[in-house]
Design a protein around this motif. Sequence first.
Motif, PDB file in Angstrom:
ATOM      1  N   SER A 132       0.831  -1.203   0.000  1.00 54.57           N
ATOM      2  CA  SER A 132       0.000   0.000   0.000  1.00 54.57           C
ATOM      3  C   SER A 132       0.866   1.254   0.000  1.00 54.57           C
ATOM      4  CB  SER A 132      -0.935  -0.005   1.201  1.00 54.57           C
ATOM      5  OG  SER A 132      -0.183   0.014   2.380  1.00 54.57           O
TER       6      SER A 132
ATOM      7  N   ASP B  85      -1.730  -2.819  -3.774  1.00 57.03           N
ATOM      8  CA  ASP B  85      -2.977  -2.220  -3.280  1.00 57.03           C
ATOM      9  C   ASP B  85      -3.068  -0.740  -3.637  1.00 57.03           C
ATOM     10  OD1 ASP B  85      -3.660  -4.626  -2.181  1.00 57.03           O
ATOM     11  OD2 ASP B  85      -2.735  -4.172  -0.240  1.00 57.03           O
TER      12      ASP B  85
ATOM     13  N   LYS C 295      -1.998   0.645  -6.151  1.00 54.76           N
ATOM     14  CA  LYS C 295      -2.277   0.795  -7.581  1.00 54.76           C
ATOM     15  C   LYS C 295      -3.767   0.936  -7.856  1.00 54.76           C
ATOM     16  CE  LYS C 295      -1.400  -1.609 -11.871  1.00 54.76           C
ATOM     17  NZ  LYS C 295      -1.101  -2.926 -12.425  1.00 54.76           N
ATOM     18  N   ARG C 296      -4.583   0.320  -7.009  1.00 52.85           N
ATOM     19  CA  ARG C 296      -6.030   0.429  -7.201  1.00 52.85           C
ATOM     20  C   ARG C 296      -6.515   1.844  -6.928  1.00 52.85           C
ATOM     21  NH1 ARG C 296      -7.429  -3.786  -3.389  1.00 52.85           N
ATOM     22  NH2 ARG C 296      -6.075  -5.427  -4.145  1.00 52.85           N
ATOM     23  N   ARG C 297      -5.837   2.531  -6.043  1.00 57.90           N
ATOM     24  CA  ARG C 297      -6.232   3.905  -5.706  1.00 57.90           C
ATOM     25  C   ARG C 297      -5.551   4.913  -6.625  1.00 57.90           C
ATOM     26  NH1 ARG C 297      -7.104   4.194  -0.280  1.00 57.90           N
ATOM     27  NH2 ARG C 297      -7.678   6.349  -0.652  1.00 57.90           N
TER      28      ARG C 297
ATOM     29  N   ASP D 110      -4.017   4.867 -10.052  1.00 55.95           N
ATOM     30  CA  ASP D 110      -3.739   4.078 -11.251  1.00 55.95           C
ATOM     31  C   ASP D 110      -2.603   4.714 -12.042  1.00 55.95           C
ATOM     32  OD1 ASP D 110      -4.953   6.237 -12.307  1.00 55.95           O
ATOM     33  OD2 ASP D 110      -6.696   5.213 -13.123  1.00 55.95           O
TER      34      ASP D 110
ATOM     35  N   PRO E 204     -13.721   4.890  -5.208  1.00 57.19           N
ATOM     36  CA  PRO E 204     -14.297   4.330  -6.420  1.00 57.19           C
ATOM     37  C   PRO E 204     -15.822   4.411  -6.378  1.00 57.19           C
ATOM     38  CG  PRO E 204     -13.378   2.614  -5.019  1.00 57.19           C
ATOM     39  CD  PRO E 204     -12.965   3.908  -4.429  1.00 57.19           C
TER      40      PRO E 204
END
Lengths: 137, 129
Positions: free
Chosen positions: B57, B77, B79-81, B83, B122
């Motif tokens: 993270s 992790d 990367k999901r927030r 991009d 998201p």
Amino acid sequence: MKPPTTPEARTRRALRAAALGSLAAVPLLLASPAFALHRDAGDDPGPGMSAVATILVYIGIPAAIFCVIALLVLAPSIARGNRYRPHQLSWWAAPVWFGGPRDERGDTADRALTGTSLKELTAYSEAQTEGGASARW
Amino acid sequence: MPAGEAFSARQEQDIAKAIATAEQQSGLKFSVYVGSVEGDLHAQAVRLHRQLADADSAVLVVVDPRRNQLQIVTGVDAKRRVDDRAAGLAAAAMASTFAVGDLAGGIVNGLGSLMEHAQKAPVLHADQP
């Protein structure tokens, strides 16, 4: 330039030349006593300046003023020390790592680039797929 | 390597504060490495990223002022927030500030940009009434 054709243009040109000429002539006329060959009654030029005094006054003082101004301009950056300039292709400072593994201030940075071998690393990054981006300037 | 500090105390404080704010606002871990890096910058940045305590993270920004290059690495992790597109925007913002000679300011700007993208939650079920 084409010569003036009409009489109006010729007059305008003559006036412009007279104005410019007077700009140069008036200070010279006002300074005419400086060119005097004969002393007027009652003037007292005093003793002339010695060579040392002339150099001091006309070179020393301007040089001193120049130095003071240069110092005032440069002092802040001298006090601040070395600073980054882009496209210099050199970097003088020790590495700093903010929020690094152990220290908040980056004291661990020196041992930062030892450790995991590159092979392990690529295997790891392929498996885990970190994201990211890069840029140059 | 010649001695010298990369940043003044004030600039260090600014960067530390930007990191703290970004971590607080986003919940991710942020880290900034400034120094010359030998070899492939991306590989070395990933290596540095792996050394971080909570690498998954974590978002690491590696700045190499000698080569005029920077690399952002986002953990699995993170990367999901953040991009790759958001990271690219932050990288471009930093590079443009670095190009005018402001390292500390560019880092603070970039962290702000990364933080803003990480903040956005998201949107789920956006197509439902």
